[in-house]
Motif scaffolding. Sequence first.
Motif, PDB file in Angstrom:
ATOM      1  N   ALA A  54      42.578  43.211 -67.542  1.00  0.00           N
ATOM      2  CA  ALA A  54      42.857  41.771 -67.560  1.00  0.00           C
ATOM      3  C   ALA A  54      43.278  41.293 -66.169  1.00  0.00           C
ATOM      4  N   ARG A  55      44.057  42.113 -65.463  1.00  0.00           N
ATOM      5  CA  ARG A  55      44.483  41.731 -64.114  1.00  0.00           C
ATOM      6  C   ARG A  55      43.309  41.711 -63.148  1.00  0.00           C
ATOM      7  N   ASP A  91      49.571  27.065 -64.135  1.00  0.00           N
ATOM      8  CA  ASP A  91      50.680  27.236 -63.202  1.00  0.00           C
ATOM      9  C   ASP A  91      51.368  28.586 -63.382  1.00  0.00           C
ATOM     10  N   VAL A  92      50.979  29.303 -64.443  1.00  0.00           N
ATOM     11  CA  VAL A  92      51.520  30.636 -64.656  1.00  0.00           C
ATOM     12  C   VAL A  92      50.883  31.572 -63.636  1.00  0.00           C
ATOM     13  N   ALA A  93      51.701  32.470 -63.039  1.00  0.00           N
ATOM     14  CA  ALA A  93      51.147  33.446 -62.101  1.00  0.00           C
ATOM     15  C   ALA A  93      50.116  34.306 -62.823  1.00  0.00           C
ATOM     16  N   ALA A 151      47.924  37.473 -67.428  1.00  0.00           N
ATOM     17  CA  ALA A 151      47.233  38.668 -67.936  1.00  0.00           C
ATOM     18  C   ALA A 151      48.129  39.404 -68.932  1.00  0.00           C
ATOM     19  N   GLU A 152      49.393  39.566 -68.573  1.00  0.00           N
ATOM     20  CA  GLU A 152      50.329  40.268 -69.447  1.00  0.00           C
ATOM     21  C   GLU A 152      50.547  39.483 -70.738  1.00  0.00           C
ATOM     22  N   GLY A 153      50.649  38.160 -70.616  1.00  0.00           N
ATOM     23  CA  GLY A 153      50.846  37.325 -71.794  1.00  0.00           C
ATOM     24  C   GLY A 153      49.701  37.442 -72.787  1.00  0.00           C
ATOM     25  N   VAL A 154      48.478  37.419 -72.272  1.00  0.00           N
ATOM     26  CA  VAL A 154      47.297  37.510 -73.141  1.00  0.00           C
ATOM     27  C   VAL A 154      47.256  38.863 -73.850  1.00  0.00           C
TER      28      VAL A 154
END
Lengths: 210, 210
Positions: free
Chosen positions: A96-97, A181-183, A188-191
């Motif tokens: 994802a990253r 606006d999220v880094a 990626a971590e959130g998803v």
Amino acid sequence: MSVERTSGTRAPGRPRSERAERAILAATLDLLAEAAGVAAVSIEAVAARAGVGKTTIYRRWPNKEELIVSALAAAKGPLPDLPPGESARENLLALARALSAEQGTKHIRCFWNVAGGAEKHPELFARYRQVVIEPRREVFRGVLRRGIESGELRPGIDVEMTISVIVGSMTMQARASAARDVAPEDFAEGVVDLLLQGISAEGDGAASRR
Amino acid sequence: MSVERTSGTRAPGRPRSERAERAILAATLDLLAEAAGVAAVSIEAVAARAGVGKTTIYRRWPNKEELIVSALAAAKGPLPDLPPGESARENLLALARALSAEQGTKHIRCFWNVAGGAEKHPELFARYRQVVIEPRREVFRGVLRRGIESGELRPGIDVEMTISVIVGSMTMQARASAARDVAPEDFAEGVVDLLLQGISAEGDGAASRR
């Protein structure tokens, strides 16, 4: 811009011919990134920009569609194959990253121009799927299958759907998302975590997980 | 193509003026759907295609960016507000299906052309987010909040992230997805259920759900 050979392209030619190939692929991407997208790319325009004759291009690529697919495949670079993480979560996060890091680059702009014209250029987009998208999805499949084998992921999950959800979320991140606006790292971590844990409040959900 | 007024646009003018407005918005979309996207739209081209004078356009819209946003907002149509489902799952499904039904239509091609040029036209895309995307996300927010209140959804979920994942998955469905052969109805259901249940094998996941 680095244009590397990826597996599946022809064997390396002589150095001089390789320089020409790089110049041609770079010129194709430059044109493709312009507002007009696929419409801006022609063998003539690429030849002029790359400083080569049209014959040099036609010797390698039969038409502009194949040239565009080659340029995108070379620019996109492979996803990390067999990510080194120790858990399915770490591996998914690495992928994802990697997708997230592509946002805002020239080749993601090219992707949007090609995808946006998918209806007008169905054969081009079909080749793009085959040459660029499919091998990347295959890396995801490996990670998900290993996660199922190790017992980290549910055996019943729809692997293709899971890949589509992750790739779709990451690709649209900077576009239709208020989360722009999220880094990228946090997005990626959130998803990945949202997908791992699910949003249902059902404690076990055993019934619906069959 | 139906171009309906949505809330937020100006009050209706006289019938004749309304016909002109419809013709102008339709012409804008026609041009925007072409391969060149935003670059193909100019006040002159819209005037010629709509059969009106440029003054008629400038009387209503200060520039081409505002005209494009109006045309997209009018064409896109609202998401079903407060879907009538009895559960959070049914409501999310109704929204996901509405997004799915938009795939392949002219206005989704327009969206891709606008989104693909987001870097070149940042102000246009910012207005598009504000006028078109934000109100649609707000409908999702309402559904998710009601689901949390009713106890169906986990209280700790990241609402914005959840919306981005659903919208991203549905928008990319027909593009980067190998699931393109899946019927849209099934795809919408697959995404919603995957997200509800999660992919982790952890039976309860209580620890990570705080």
